[in-house]
Design an enzyme around this catalytic site. Structure first.
Site, PDB file in Angstrom:
ATOM      1  N   HIS A   1       0.483  -1.095  -0.355  1.00  0.00           N
ATOM      2  CA  HIS A   1      -0.798   0.018  -0.327  1.00  0.00           C
ATOM      3  C   HIS A   1       0.556   0.875   0.192  1.00  0.00           C
ATOM      4  CE1 HIS A   1      -3.736  -2.051   1.421  1.00  0.00           C
ATOM      5  NE2 HIS A   1      -3.233  -2.449   0.266  1.00  0.00           N
ATOM      6  N   SER A  15      -7.253  -7.576   8.956  1.00  0.00           N
ATOM      7  CA  SER A  15      -7.706  -8.346   9.112  1.00  0.00           C
ATOM      8  C   SER A  15      -8.798  -8.740   8.068  1.00  0.00           C
ATOM      9  CB  SER A  15      -8.785  -6.545   9.609  1.00  0.00           C
ATOM     10  OG  SER A  15      -9.137  -6.134   8.116  1.00  0.00           O
TER      11      SER A  15
HETATM   12  N1  LIG Z   1       0.736   1.134  10.243  1.00  0.00           N
HETATM   13  C1  LIG Z   1       0.297   1.076   9.145  1.00  0.00           C
HETATM   14  O1  LIG Z   1       1.235   1.694   9.000  1.00  0.00           O
HETATM   15  C2  LIG Z   1      -1.123   1.482   8.855  1.00  0.00           C
HETATM   16  C3  LIG Z   1      -1.876   1.209  10.373  1.00  0.00           C
HETATM   17  C4  LIG Z   1      -3.280   1.748   9.955  1.00  0.00           C
HETATM   18  C5  LIG Z   1      -3.592   1.972   8.544  1.00  0.00           C
HETATM   19  N2  LIG Z   1      -2.976   1.251   7.292  1.00  0.00           N
HETATM   20  C6  LIG Z   1      -3.460   0.673   6.244  1.00  0.00           C
HETATM   21  O2  LIG Z   1      -5.169   0.425   6.517  1.00  0.00           O
HETATM   22  C7  LIG Z   1      -5.385  -0.447   6.452  1.00  0.00           C
HETATM   23  C8  LIG Z   1      -6.273  -1.304   6.969  1.00  0.00           C
HETATM   24  O3  LIG Z   1      -5.762  -2.598   6.673  1.00  0.00           O
HETATM   25  P1  LIG Z   1      -5.368  -3.915   7.598  1.00  0.00           P
HETATM   26  O4  LIG Z   1      -5.842  -5.061   7.607  1.00  0.00           O
HETATM   27  O5  LIG Z   1      -3.634  -3.980   8.065  1.00  0.00           O
HETATM   28  O6  LIG Z   1      -5.466  -3.517   9.367  1.00  0.00           O
HETATM   29  P2  LIG Z   1      -7.562  -3.585  10.195  1.00  0.00           P
HETATM   30  O7  LIG Z   1      -7.395  -2.524  11.038  1.00  0.00           O
HETATM   31  O8  LIG Z   1      -7.777  -3.620   9.024  1.00  0.00           O
HETATM   32  O9  LIG Z   1      -7.155  -4.702  10.993  1.00  0.00           O
HETATM   33  C9  LIG Z   1      -6.357  -4.770  11.544  1.00  0.00           C
HETATM   34  C10 LIG Z   1      -5.543  -5.781  12.260  1.00  0.00           C
HETATM   35  O10 LIG Z   1      -5.314  -6.277  13.429  1.00  0.00           O
HETATM   36  C11 LIG Z   1      -4.885  -6.418  14.606  1.00  0.00           C
HETATM   37  N3  LIG Z   1      -4.844  -5.701  15.748  1.00  0.00           N
HETATM   38  C12 LIG Z   1      -4.788  -5.130  16.752  1.00  0.00           C
HETATM   39  N4  LIG Z   1      -4.176  -5.152  17.456  1.00  0.00           N
HETATM   40  C13 LIG Z   1      -2.432  -6.012  16.509  1.00  0.00           C
HETATM   41  C14 LIG Z   1      -1.774  -6.379  17.876  1.00  0.00           C
HETATM   42  N5  LIG Z   1      -0.992  -5.726  18.794  1.00  0.00           N
HETATM   43  N6  LIG Z   1      -0.739  -7.388  17.562  1.00  0.00           N
HETATM   44  C15 LIG Z   1      -1.518  -7.959  16.357  1.00  0.00           C
HETATM   45  N7  LIG Z   1      -2.800  -7.465  15.887  1.00  0.00           N
HETATM   46  C16 LIG Z   1      -2.974  -6.717  16.239  1.00  0.00           C
HETATM   47  C17 LIG Z   1      -6.671  -6.641  14.778  1.00  0.00           C
HETATM   48  O11 LIG Z   1      -7.438  -7.704  15.778  1.00  0.00           O
HETATM   49  C18 LIG Z   1      -7.099  -6.472  13.091  1.00  0.00           C
HETATM   50  O12 LIG Z   1      -7.542  -7.547  12.973  1.00  0.00           O
HETATM   51  C19 LIG Z   1      -3.928  -1.291   4.976  1.00  0.00           C
HETATM   52  O13 LIG Z   1      -4.388  -0.671   3.836  1.00  0.00           O
HETATM   53  C20 LIG Z   1      -3.063  -0.767   5.545  1.00  0.00           C
HETATM   54  O14 LIG Z   1      -1.795  -0.123   4.664  1.00  0.00           O
HETATM   55  C21 LIG Z   1      -1.923   1.533   7.601  1.00  0.00           C
END
Ligand SMILES: NC(=O)c1ccc[n+]([C@@H]2O[C@H](COP(=O)([O-])OP(=O)(O)OC[C@H]3O[C@@H](n4cnc5c(N)ncnc54)[C@H](O)[C@@H]3O)[C@@H](O)[C@H]2O)c1
Ligand SMILES: [Zn+2]
EC number: 2.3.1.286
Length: 243
Positions: free
Chosen positions: A123, A193
């Protein structure tokens, strides 16, 4: 045997491991999920405005500032024990002639800062701004500049290097991720997720090839039914134990 022992056996038997990570990977570093980041001065904004080409065209200053803010936030935090464990796993594997590759949906740079070479940023990245017109890439520091800079080459606007809803994934990152998943003999899925496509199709591909899948997530996800072993817990707790 416990789930962690089963998972540890899969890790030690694998010669080509792919680790596929999502927002949960960075949660314990203090990087909020997309929705959780919509607080404070951003609370009134619609996520679609901040994460779509239409939103960008309707208010470039606003969208640029949001990503500059997020990039500054990432610079203030550190990789967590989960990021560090994955970097150690890759070093240990390399010594044995085995490979561990990281494919991430995250737009932060915490895997890199922990010492992992990221094979694919599906992404995009907060730290890879480019010209919206001629696509000239700019260096990472430009990502935190505010106001929004112009392209030194053609004068058009710089844009964040992230993939928005409705946009294609970066071609090289997608083809590299597909190849790695196709060729791997173990997939470890951490903190995603599994609802954002086409990224979420990678675990389905592994599953249909009969490749074992370890999932690390404190909650069940859309990918849990595909997992050979589900390790219930957070990235920073579970990955150091597994490694
Ligand atoms: N750090 C980043 O770069 C960031 C942050 C937010 C969103 N995004 C973007 O948003 C989109 C969201 O999709 P996604 O599936 O990555 O995220 P999501 O927010 O849809 O899902 C997050 C998942 O992580 C799990 N989770 C929460 N805390 C956790 C932990 N401490 N350890 C392990 N798992 C944990 C949750 O249960 C959930 O299943 C992605 O495309 C991403 O590019 C990126
Ligand atoms: Zn340009």
């Amino acid at each position: 045997m416990s789930a962690i022992d089963d998972a540890a056996r899969l890790v030690s038997d694998a010669s080509r491991t792919v680790v596929f990570t999502g927002a949960g990977m960075s949660a314990e570093s203090g990087i909020p999920t997309f929705r959780d980041a919509l607080t404070g001065m951003w609370a009134e904004h619609d996520p679609m405005t901040l994460a779509s080409p239409e939103g960008w065209r309707s208010d470039r200053d606003l969208v640029w500032s949001w990503y500059a803010d997020r990039a500054r936030q990432v610079r203030l935090v550190e990789p967590n024990d989960g990021h560090l464990a994955l970097a150690r796993l890759a070093v240990a594997a390399r010594i044995d002639g085995r490979a561990v590759s990281v494919v991430t949906q995250n737009v932060d740079d915490l895997h890199e800062r922990a010492g992992s070479a990221v094979a694919s940023h599906l992404h995009g990245s907060l730290f890879a701004p480019r010209c919206e017109s001629c696509r000239r890439p700019e260096h990472a520091d430009v990502a935190v500049a505010d106001p929004r800079p112009a392209c030194p080459l053609c004068g058009a606007s710089m844009r964040p290097g992230v993939v928005w809803f409705g946009e294609l994934l970066p071609r090289d990152d997608w083809s590299e991720a597909s190849r790695l998943v196709e060729e791997c003999d173990l997939l470890i899925v951490v903190g995603t997720s599994g609802v954002v496509q086409p990224a979420a199709s990678l675990p389905e591909r592994a599953r249909s090839n009969g490749t074992p899948i370890i999932e690390v997530n404190p909650e069940p996800s859309a990918l849990t039914p595909l997992a050979t072993v589900h390790l219930e817990g957070t990235a920073a707790e579970v990955l150091p134990r597994l490694v």
